[in-house]
Design a protein around this motif. Sequence first.
Motif, PDB file in Angstrom:
ATOM      1  N   LYS A 131      -6.738  16.098   5.298  1.00  0.00           N
ATOM      2  CA  LYS A 131      -7.743  16.658   4.380  1.00  0.00           C
ATOM      3  C   LYS A 131      -7.195  16.752   2.962  1.00  0.00           C
ATOM      4  O   LYS A 131      -7.934  16.641   1.977  1.00  0.00           O
ATOM      5  N   ALA A 132      -5.889  16.961   2.841  1.00  0.00           N
ATOM      6  CA  ALA A 132      -5.254  17.067   1.521  1.00  0.00           C
ATOM      7  C   ALA A 132      -4.948  15.700   0.908  1.00  0.00           C
ATOM      8  O   ALA A 132      -4.454  15.617  -0.213  1.00  0.00           O
ATOM      9  N   GLY A 133      -5.235  14.637   1.659  1.00  0.00           N
ATOM     10  CA  GLY A 133      -5.026  13.288   1.133  1.00  0.00           C
ATOM     11  C   GLY A 133      -3.639  12.726   1.332  1.00  0.00           C
ATOM     12  O   GLY A 133      -3.320  11.654   0.799  1.00  0.00           O
ATOM     13  N   VAL A 134      -2.816  13.420   2.112  1.00  0.00           N
ATOM     14  CA  VAL A 134      -1.425  12.993   2.268  1.00  0.00           C
ATOM     15  C   VAL A 134      -1.327  11.623   2.946  1.00  0.00           C
ATOM     16  O   VAL A 134      -0.467  10.814   2.601  1.00  0.00           O
ATOM     17  N   PHE A 135      -2.223  11.343   3.892  1.00  0.00           N
ATOM     18  CA  PHE A 135      -2.145  10.075   4.615  1.00  0.00           C
ATOM     19  C   PHE A 135      -3.145   9.031   4.108  1.00  0.00           C
ATOM     20  O   PHE A 135      -3.269   7.961   4.682  1.00  0.00           O
ATOM     21  N   SER A 136      -3.857   9.336   3.033  1.00  0.00           N
ATOM     22  CA  SER A 136      -4.926   8.448   2.581  1.00  0.00           C
ATOM     23  C   SER A 136      -4.420   7.090   2.111  1.00  0.00           C
ATOM     24  O   SER A 136      -5.101   6.083   2.215  1.00  0.00           O
ATOM     25  N   GLU A 137      -3.211   7.052   1.579  1.00  0.00           N
ATOM     26  CA  GLU A 137      -2.658   5.792   1.084  1.00  0.00           C
ATOM     27  C   GLU A 137      -1.857   5.061   2.164  1.00  0.00           C
ATOM     28  O   GLU A 137      -1.344   3.973   1.921  1.00  0.00           O
ATOM     29  N   HIS A 138      -1.764   5.635   3.353  1.00  0.00           N
ATOM     30  CA  HIS A 138      -0.972   5.069   4.452  1.00  0.00           C
ATOM     31  C   HIS A 138       0.488   4.842   4.043  1.00  0.00           C
ATOM     32  O   HIS A 138       1.171   3.984   4.583  1.00  0.00           O
ATOM     33  N   SER A 139       0.932   5.613   3.069  1.00  0.00           N
ATOM     34  CA  SER A 139       2.305   5.441   2.589  1.00  0.00           C
ATOM     35  C   SER A 139       3.237   6.517   3.120  1.00  0.00           C
ATOM     36  O   SER A 139       4.453   6.414   2.981  1.00  0.00           O
ATOM     37  N   THR A 140       2.668   7.550   3.720  1.00  0.00           N
ATOM     38  CA  THR A 140       3.485   8.634   4.261  1.00  0.00           C
ATOM     39  C   THR A 140       3.876   8.322   5.701  1.00  0.00           C
ATOM     40  O   THR A 140       3.025   8.052   6.541  1.00  0.00           O
ATOM     41  N   GLU A 141       5.163   8.360   5.990  1.00  0.00           N
ATOM     42  CA  GLU A 141       5.655   8.095   7.346  1.00  0.00           C
ATOM     43  C   GLU A 141       5.636   9.381   8.163  1.00  0.00           C
ATOM     44  O   GLU A 141       5.871  10.459   7.636  1.00  0.00           O
ATOM     45  N   HIS A 142       5.354   9.248   9.445  1.00  0.00           N
ATOM     46  CA  HIS A 142       5.498  10.410  10.316  1.00  0.00           C
ATOM     47  C   HIS A 142       6.020   9.964  11.671  1.00  0.00           C
ATOM     48  O   HIS A 142       5.871   8.809  12.061  1.00  0.00           O
ATOM     49  N   GLN A 143       6.653  10.915  12.363  1.00  0.00           N
ATOM     50  CA  GLN A 143       7.277  10.613  13.645  1.00  0.00           C
ATOM     51  C   GLN A 143       7.196  11.841  14.542  1.00  0.00           C
ATOM     52  O   GLN A 143       7.233  12.984  14.066  1.00  0.00           O
ATOM     53  N   PHE A 144       7.069  11.612  15.857  1.00  0.00           N
ATOM     54  CA  PHE A 144       7.038  12.699  16.828  1.00  0.00           C
ATOM     55  C   PHE A 144       8.449  12.951  17.357  1.00  0.00           C
ATOM     56  O   PHE A 144       9.103  12.033  17.852  1.00  0.00           O
ATOM     57  N   LEU A 145       8.879  14.216  17.272  1.00  0.00           N
ATOM     58  CA  LEU A 145      10.229  14.595  17.708  1.00  0.00           C
ATOM     59  C   LEU A 145      10.226  15.470  18.958  1.00  0.00           C
ATOM     60  O   LEU A 145      11.247  16.012  19.341  1.00  0.00           O
ATOM     61  N   LEU A 146       9.049  15.667  19.545  1.00  0.00           N
ATOM     62  CA  LEU A 146       8.840  16.297  20.857  1.00  0.00           C
ATOM     63  C   LEU A 146       8.912  17.820  20.892  1.00  0.00           C
ATOM     64  O   LEU A 146       8.248  18.437  21.707  1.00  0.00           O
ATOM     65  N   SER A 147       9.710  18.454  20.037  1.00  0.00           N
ATOM     66  CA  SER A 147       9.782  19.917  20.088  1.00  0.00           C
ATOM     67  C   SER A 147       9.788  20.515  18.688  1.00  0.00           C
ATOM     68  O   SER A 147      10.178  19.852  17.722  1.00  0.00           O
TER      69      SER A 147
END
Length: 285
Positions: free
Chosen positions: A161-177
Amino acid sequence: MKSCISYFHITLVILFLASLLCQSVSAEDSLILAVHPFLSNEELEKKFTPIADYLGSKTGKKIIVRIGSSYEEHIQYIGLDKVDVAYMGPASYVRMVNKFGNKPLLAKLEVNGQSYFQGNIIARKDSGIKTMDDLLKGKRIAFGDPNSTMSYIVPHYMLHKAGVFSEHSTEHQFLLSHDNVALAVLSGDFDAGAVKPAVFRKYEAKGLRTIAVTPRISEHLFVVRKNLPVGQIKMLRNAMLNIHKSNEGLAALHAIKKSITGLVEAKSSDYDNLRKILLESDKLH
């Protein structure tokens, strides 16, 4: 000879049927309390066996703790009425209802006198990241489990909603905990992450700051299979809602988490704001 064989066969049949009857009675005398795998099996057995024993003493049933192999299996098992009672996270509960329909609710957690909780989006204090706007340019964000309410679902929605992922330039990863997320942010492997408040407080002094707080979400809850006899549902609900009135009951709650002060009434409508978030979140994928 023939009559002897017939008598022998009849005796075997009677013994076999009696055995089945005993097994059936034994099965009816026990209930399964299912828990999602948010910690190791050993830790969860230790945390939930006291409340299983407490509820068993109040209902006359032996209650066995069963740990799901995954969040998905946990949702499936209570959805299909394959377990009797389930402890569920808010997001798992909403997804279960969306797929399988409503189940009777027993109670939800009250933690430090509150029956809702919030999550923290965090960064290192010395990173220069102070608001979600500071995450707009290609930052790395750590999440916990993809089924976790506060280490992925709600904060991910907020960041979108804040636009952080709108450019598809922000990386994210799941670390499980949650702990893995906090440690990864502290080490500098990620610029920001999402954790529950207890984990933020645990590592705050080591150099974390909160840059945003999620909306209030109704707490974790206990649900029961739809076809459990009404009398048993009433006994379980009554035992849960009064559990804080005895030292034994409080000890059982504190085994799960020391900050739990009781179990309170839960309604399906308590989770309406999360339903809206999940609905909008699903459209983002």
